[in-house]
Design a protein around this motif. Structure first.
Motif, PDB file in Angstrom:
ATOM      1  N   GLY A 129       0.774  -1.230   0.000  1.00  0.00           N
ATOM      2  CA  GLY A 129       0.000   0.000   0.000  1.00  0.00           C
ATOM      3  C   GLY A 129       0.806   1.281   0.000  1.00  0.00           C
ATOM      4  O   GLY A 129       0.229   2.365  -0.033  1.00  0.00           O
ATOM      5  N   LYS A 130       2.137   1.197   0.017  1.00  0.00           N
ATOM      6  CA  LYS A 130       2.941   2.425   0.022  1.00  0.00           C
ATOM      7  C   LYS A 130       2.893   3.146  -1.318  1.00  0.00           C
ATOM      8  O   LYS A 130       2.888   4.366  -1.360  1.00  0.00           O
ATOM      9  CB  LYS A 130       4.386   2.118   0.399  1.00  0.00           C
ATOM     10  N   VAL A 131       2.889   2.386  -2.410  1.00  0.00           N
ATOM     11  CA  VAL A 131       2.769   2.976  -3.732  1.00  0.00           C
ATOM     12  C   VAL A 131       1.315   2.839  -4.168  1.00  0.00           C
ATOM     13  O   VAL A 131       0.811   1.733  -4.326  1.00  0.00           O
ATOM     14  CB  VAL A 131       3.697   2.292  -4.761  1.00  0.00           C
ATOM     15  N   ARG A 132       0.641   3.962  -4.310  1.00  0.00           N
ATOM     16  CA  ARG A 132      -0.742   4.005  -4.773  1.00  0.00           C
ATOM     17  C   ARG A 132      -0.799   4.981  -5.934  1.00  0.00           C
ATOM     18  O   ARG A 132       0.021   5.894  -6.044  1.00  0.00           O
ATOM     19  CB  ARG A 132      -1.695   4.480  -3.666  1.00  0.00           C
ATOM     20  N   PHE A 133      -1.777   4.800  -6.803  1.00  0.00           N
ATOM     21  CA  PHE A 133      -1.906   5.667  -7.966  1.00  0.00           C
ATOM     22  C   PHE A 133      -3.346   5.711  -8.444  1.00  0.00           C
ATOM     23  O   PHE A 133      -4.159   4.853  -8.088  1.00  0.00           O
ATOM     24  CB  PHE A 133      -0.999   5.186  -9.108  1.00  0.00           C
ATOM     25  N   THR A 134      -3.635   6.716  -9.250  1.00  0.00           N
ATOM     26  CA  THR A 134      -4.852   6.743 -10.048  1.00  0.00           C
ATOM     27  C   THR A 134      -4.435   6.999 -11.487  1.00  0.00           C
ATOM     28  O   THR A 134      -3.413   7.658 -11.746  1.00  0.00           O
ATOM     29  CB  THR A 134      -5.854   7.835  -9.611  1.00  0.00           C
ATOM     30  N   VAL A 135      -5.191   6.445 -12.407  1.00  0.00           N
ATOM     31  CA  VAL A 135      -5.016   6.713 -13.831  1.00  0.00           C
ATOM     32  C   VAL A 135      -6.366   7.167 -14.363  1.00  0.00           C
ATOM     33  O   VAL A 135      -7.394   6.556 -14.077  1.00  0.00           O
ATOM     34  CB  VAL A 135      -4.483   5.495 -14.610  1.00  0.00           C
ATOM     35  N   THR A 136      -6.333   8.260 -15.089  1.00  0.00           N
ATOM     36  CA  THR A 136      -7.541   8.824 -15.662  1.00  0.00           C
ATOM     37  C   THR A 136      -7.382   8.825 -17.172  1.00  0.00           C
ATOM     38  O   THR A 136      -6.369   9.282 -17.688  1.00  0.00           O
ATOM     39  CB  THR A 136      -7.758  10.265 -15.176  1.00  0.00           C
ATOM     40  N   GLY A 137      -8.376   8.294 -17.846  1.00  0.00           N
ATOM     41  CA  GLY A 137      -8.340   8.285 -19.299  1.00  0.00           C
ATOM     42  C   GLY A 137      -8.678   6.923 -19.853  1.00  0.00           C
ATOM     43  O   GLY A 137      -8.885   5.961 -19.099  1.00  0.00           O
ATOM     44  N   PRO A 138      -8.729   6.838 -21.161  1.00  0.00           N
ATOM     45  CA  PRO A 138      -9.111   5.580 -21.803  1.00  0.00           C
ATOM     46  C   PRO A 138      -8.022   4.511 -21.691  1.00  0.00           C
ATOM     47  O   PRO A 138      -6.833   4.817 -21.628  1.00  0.00           O
ATOM     48  CB  PRO A 138      -9.322   5.984 -23.261  1.00  0.00           C
ATOM     49  N   VAL A 139      -8.451   3.273 -21.682  1.00  0.00           N
ATOM     50  CA  VAL A 139      -7.551   2.119 -21.700  1.00  0.00           C
ATOM     51  C   VAL A 139      -6.935   2.022 -23.092  1.00  0.00           C
ATOM     52  O   VAL A 139      -7.615   2.198 -24.098  1.00  0.00           O
ATOM     53  CB  VAL A 139      -8.340   0.827 -21.374  1.00  0.00           C
ATOM     54  N   ASP A 140      -5.635   1.756 -23.152  1.00  0.00           N
ATOM     55  CA  ASP A 140      -4.935   1.628 -24.423  1.00  0.00           C
ATOM     56  C   ASP A 140      -4.216   0.282 -24.472  1.00  0.00           C
ATOM     57  O   ASP A 140      -3.424  -0.037 -23.587  1.00  0.00           O
ATOM     58  CB  ASP A 140      -3.918   2.775 -24.556  1.00  0.00           C
ATOM     59  N   ASP A 141      -4.501  -0.512 -25.466  1.00  0.00           N
ATOM     60  CA  ASP A 141      -3.780  -1.756 -25.766  1.00  0.00           C
ATOM     61  C   ASP A 141      -3.655  -2.710 -24.584  1.00  0.00           C
ATOM     62  O   ASP A 141      -2.542  -3.077 -24.178  1.00  0.00           O
ATOM     63  CB  ASP A 141      -2.398  -1.430 -26.321  1.00  0.00           C
ATOM     64  N   PRO A 142      -4.761  -3.195 -24.025  1.00  0.00           N
ATOM     65  CA  PRO A 142      -4.629  -4.222 -22.993  1.00  0.00           C
ATOM     66  C   PRO A 142      -4.081  -5.503 -23.642  1.00  0.00           C
ATOM     67  O   PRO A 142      -4.642  -5.989 -24.625  1.00  0.00           O
ATOM     68  CB  PRO A 142      -6.059  -4.412 -22.487  1.00  0.00           C
ATOM     69  N   HIS A 143      -2.960  -5.995 -23.126  1.00  0.00           N
ATOM     70  CA  HIS A 143      -2.315  -7.135 -23.784  1.00  0.00           C
ATOM     71  C   HIS A 143      -1.552  -8.003 -22.788  1.00  0.00           C
ATOM     72  O   HIS A 143      -1.236  -7.583 -21.686  1.00  0.00           O
ATOM     73  CB  HIS A 143      -1.375  -6.661 -24.898  1.00  0.00           C
ATOM     74  N   ILE A 144      -1.255  -9.190 -23.249  1.00  0.00           N
ATOM     75  CA  ILE A 144      -0.420 -10.132 -22.525  1.00  0.00           C
ATOM     76  C   ILE A 144       0.955 -10.103 -23.192  1.00  0.00           C
ATOM     77  O   ILE A 144       1.049 -10.197 -24.413  1.00  0.00           O
ATOM     78  CB  ILE A 144      -0.982 -11.573 -22.615  1.00  0.00           C
ATOM     79  N   CYS A 145       2.002  -9.952 -22.391  1.00  0.00           N
ATOM     80  CA  CYS A 145       3.363  -9.976 -22.930  1.00  0.00           C
ATOM     81  C   CYS A 145       4.083 -11.213 -22.404  1.00  0.00           C
ATOM     82  O   CYS A 145       4.082 -11.475 -21.206  1.00  0.00           O
ATOM     83  CB  CYS A 145       4.133  -8.716 -22.557  1.00  0.00           C
ATOM     84  N   PRO A 156     -14.338  -4.822 -17.605  1.00  0.00           N
ATOM     85  CA  PRO A 156     -14.314  -5.388 -18.961  1.00  0.00           C
ATOM     86  C   PRO A 156     -13.397  -4.645 -19.925  1.00  0.00           C
ATOM     87  O   PRO A 156     -12.964  -5.223 -20.927  1.00  0.00           O
ATOM     88  CB  PRO A 156     -15.779  -5.296 -19.418  1.00  0.00           C
ATOM     89  N   ALA A 157     -13.060  -3.403 -19.649  1.00  0.00           N
ATOM     90  CA  ALA A 157     -12.174  -2.648 -20.535  1.00  0.00           C
ATOM     91  C   ALA A 157     -10.738  -3.165 -20.493  1.00  0.00           C
ATOM     92  O   ALA A 157      -9.937  -2.839 -21.367  1.00  0.00           O
ATOM     93  CB  ALA A 157     -12.199  -1.165 -20.167  1.00  0.00           C
ATOM     94  N   LEU A 158     -10.412  -3.974 -19.497  1.00  0.00           N
ATOM     95  CA  LEU A 158      -9.039  -4.460 -19.337  1.00  0.00           C
ATOM     96  C   LEU A 158      -8.789  -5.815 -19.994  1.00  0.00           C
ATOM     97  O   LEU A 158      -7.660  -6.310 -19.979  1.00  0.00           O
ATOM     98  CB  LEU A 158      -8.698  -4.553 -17.843  1.00  0.00           C
ATOM     99  N   VAL A 159      -9.801  -6.427 -20.563  1.00  0.00           N
ATOM    100  CA  VAL A 159      -9.641  -7.741 -21.193  1.00  0.00           C
ATOM    101  C   VAL A 159      -8.588  -7.640 -22.292  1.00  0.00           C
ATOM    102  O   VAL A 159      -8.688  -6.781 -23.177  1.00  0.00           O
ATOM    103  CB  VAL A 159     -10.984  -8.243 -21.769  1.00  0.00           C
ATOM    104  N   PRO A 160      -7.560  -8.492 -22.246  1.00  0.00           N
ATOM    105  CA  PRO A 160      -6.491  -8.417 -23.245  1.00  0.00           C
ATOM    106  C   PRO A 160      -7.014  -8.631 -24.662  1.00  0.00           C
ATOM    107  O   PRO A 160      -7.835  -9.508 -24.910  1.00  0.00           O
ATOM    108  CB  PRO A 160      -5.543  -9.563 -22.854  1.00  0.00           C
ATOM    109  N   THR A 161      -6.523  -7.816 -25.576  1.00  0.00           N
ATOM    110  CA  THR A 161      -6.899  -7.923 -26.987  1.00  0.00           C
ATOM    111  C   THR A 161      -5.720  -8.314 -27.865  1.00  0.00           C
ATOM    112  O   THR A 161      -5.860  -8.403 -29.080  1.00  0.00           O
ATOM    113  CB  THR A 161      -7.477  -6.580 -27.490  1.00  0.00           C
ATOM    114  N   ASN A 162      -4.562  -8.549 -27.243  1.00  0.00           N
ATOM    115  CA  ASN A 162      -3.347  -8.799 -28.004  1.00  0.00           C
ATOM    116  C   ASN A 162      -2.414  -9.692 -27.187  1.00  0.00           C
ATOM    117  O   ASN A 162      -2.347  -9.567 -25.971  1.00  0.00           O
ATOM    118  CB  ASN A 162      -2.678  -7.453 -28.301  1.00  0.00           C
TER     119      ASN A 162
END
Length: 145
Positions: A22-38, A117-123
């Motif tokens: 819990g020491k590193v926390r963040f927020t991200v605002t904006g659209p999801v870009d390229d959810p993928h598995i590497c 559902p926006a995080l489902v990998p597409t690549n």
């Protein structure tokens, strides 16, 4: 800041997340870009898993909100740095030098990665580097969920 995910496309698109301790926390605002598995060798070695699940967000929408920011390690010196919690070691983010428009966030660092559902990998990236046993369809060890 509370998490608000716009499911219908209206309102802010804000997600929160952080590390195990819990020491590193963040927020991200904006659209999801390229959810993928590497499946590259760097992702596998760093994570101790055969692949990692990445999601891009606008860098301008990133805000570090915890008591600490990630510690950065150059996995590709001068090209790509990976961010992790210096206290608990959780992997959190990646950034490419020279590109200040996108931040890569590990989907599992997001608080509600399993229901968004926006995080489902597409690549699937770097498939040629995947462990050969990933392609096997072996259900002997499958468990009922």
């Amino acid at each position: 800041m509370s998490e608000t995910v716009a499911a219908n496309g209206s309102g802010p698109d804000v997600r929160s997340g952080g590390c195990l301790c819990g020491k590193v926390r963040f927020t991200v605002t904006g659209p999801v870009d390229d959810p993928h598995i590497c499946k590259c060798s760097h992702c596998a070695k760093r994570s101790g898993a055969p692949f990692q699940w990445w999601v891009g967000f606008p860098m301008a929408g990133l805000e570090w909100t915890g008591d600490a920011e990630p510690t950065w390690f150059d996995t590709y010196p001068g090209k790509t740095a990976r961010g992790f919690c210096g206290a608990c070691g959780s992997h959190i983010a990646a950034r490419d030098y020279g590109d200040d428009t996108v931040i890569g966030i590990l989907a599992t660092a997001l608080d509600h990665h399993d229901t968004d559902p926006a995080l489902v990998p597409t690549n699937l990236n770097r498939l040629a580097e995947a462990a050969p046993w990933l392609a096997q369809n072996d259900t002997r060890h499958a468990t009922a969920g």
